[in-house]
Motif scaffolding. Structure first.
Motif, short mmCIF file in Angstrom:
data_model
loop_
_atom_site.label_atom_id
_atom_site.label_comp_id
_atom_site.label_asym_id
_atom_site.label_seq_id
_atom_site.Cartn_x
_atom_site.Cartn_y
_atom_site.Cartn_z
N GLY A 1 0.85 -1.19 0.00
CA GLY A 1 0.00 0.00 0.00
C GLY A 1 0.89 1.24 0.00
O GLY A 1 1.99 1.22 0.55
N LEU B 1 1.83 5.19 0.98
CA LEU B 1 1.63 6.26 1.96
C LEU B 1 1.96 7.61 1.36
O LEU B 1 1.94 8.63 2.04
CB LEU B 1 2.51 6.01 3.21
N PHE C 1 -5.55 -5.36 7.62
CA PHE C 1 -4.95 -4.14 7.12
C PHE C 1 -4.79 -3.16 8.29
O PHE C 1 -5.28 -3.40 9.39
CB PHE C 1 -5.82 -3.53 6.01
N GLU C 2 -4.12 -2.04 8.01
CA GLU C 2 -3.83 -1.06 9.05
C GLU C 2 -5.04 -0.16 9.32
O GLU C 2 -5.91 -0.02 8.47
CB GLU C 2 -2.64 -0.17 8.62
N ILE D 1 -1.46 4.19 9.85
CA ILE D 1 -0.85 4.73 8.63
C ILE D 1 -0.24 6.11 8.91
O ILE D 1 0.87 6.42 8.47
CB ILE D 1 -1.86 4.75 7.46
N VAL E 1 3.68 0.23 2.70
CA VAL E 1 3.43 -0.70 3.80
C VAL E 1 3.01 -2.05 3.23
O VAL E 1 2.27 -2.13 2.25
CB VAL E 1 2.35 -0.14 4.77
N ALA F 1 -2.88 3.51 1.09
CA ALA F 1 -3.01 2.92 2.43
C ALA F 1 -4.27 3.44 3.14
O ALA F 1 -4.85 4.46 2.75
CB ALA F 1 -1.76 3.22 3.24
N THR G 1 -6.53 -5.97 -3.77
CA THR G 1 -5.07 -6.04 -3.91
C THR G 1 -4.69 -6.92 -5.09
O THR G 1 -3.89 -6.54 -5.95
CB THR G 1 -4.43 -6.62 -2.62
#
Ligand code: HPA
Length: 271
Positions: A115, A117, A189-190, A195, A206, A234, A247
């Motif tokens: 991902g 950022l 996922f975050e 993030i 990430v 992200a 994804t």
């Protein structure tokens, strides 16, 4: 994974490869699997025949080592990676990487999906990993003994190999970003807060792979080059929600350019 198992697996692999003596191993991540089709004069060895290699349980992929030549350069392409998020252990690929090192491989090229950022690095973009953040603070070297385990990570992603990859991308006309990859354990996922933290830490991308394998490879004396394909912005950066299916779909759409880049990079590394 004990040393005897690695030695035995390396001996078996050498025997299966015959005259082939790959100096470069290529570990394929999500979206990079069409690279396998680029291998000429291929000989296939299933992971199941290689004692030190992991048993793969997700995605229905059995795991395959394919040795041959890409652009005239001898390679061993590894299709199938066991992730740390499957078991909580970071050493899932340790036996495989040590086997390669014991078989004469000197260089590990890693590929992955990640991902972004960085608002200017969009899905489909390709990123050369310049350095990493081991956010998970797990190591595949837990349990190792001796001074060798204190591995120097100050140039984990080899500057000379990166320069060659950059030059190959420029020659091929493929835009290549470069940045820091933050490794999170996953499989979730975050959060947007995570993030924001990672961005403050200096990460541009990430993902849930690559870092444990880099650590094992450096411990085993291999030089490492790593490329990521950006599959999404992200969490929290845009309105979209994240999913594994998304994804994989974005990775599939971007794979043609990714394969072109990887072939060019391998030729540059083998030259
Ligand atoms: N986070 C973690 N891993 C990933 C992502 C992400 O956004 N995209 C692809 N792999």
């Amino acid at each position: 994974m004990n040393d005897d198992t690695v030695t035995r697996t390396a001996a078996h692999l050498k025997q299966r490869l015959g005259a082939r003596a790959p100096g470069i191993a290529v570990l394929l991540g999500s979206g990079w699997s069409p690279v396998s089709a680029e291998v000429q004069d291929a000989v296939d060895v299933p992971y199941a025949d290689l004692e030190a290699f992991p048993t793969l349980t997700v995605g229905g992929h059995p795991g395959l080592l394919r040795a041959g030549r890409i652009g005239g350069v001898e390679v061993a392409v590894l299709a199938g990676r066991k992730h740390a998020y499957e078991s909580g252990h970071a050493d899932a690929m340790a036996g495989a990487i040590r086997t390669l090192a014991a078989s004469g491989v000197q260089l590990l090229v890693q590929t992955s999906a990640a991902g972004s950022l960085d608002a200017t690095m969009r899905p489909g973009a390709l990123m050369l990993i310049s350095d990493h953040l081991n956010v998970a603070q797990r190591s595949p070297l837990f349990g190792e003994t001796g001074d060798k385990r204190f591995v120097d990570m100050s140039a984990a992603y080899d500057p000379d190999l990166r320069a060659r990859a950059r030059a190959a991308a420029a020659t091929a006309g493929i835009p290549l970003h470069e940045g820091v990859y933050a490794w999170v354990m996953g499989p979730q996922f975050e959060t947007p807060a995570e993030i924001r933290m990672l961005r403050a830490f200096g990460a541009q991308a990430v993902g849930m792979s690559t870092v444990p394998e880099t650590i094992v490879a450096r411990h085993a004396g291999l030089r490492v080059l790593a490329l990521s394909m950006i599959t999404n912005m992200a969490a929290g950066m845009e309105a979209e929600t994240l999913s594994h299916a998304h994804t994989l779909a974005t990775a599939a759409a971007g794979s043609e350019r990714a394969v072109k880049l990887l072939v060019a990079a391998i030729q540059a590394l083998g030259a």
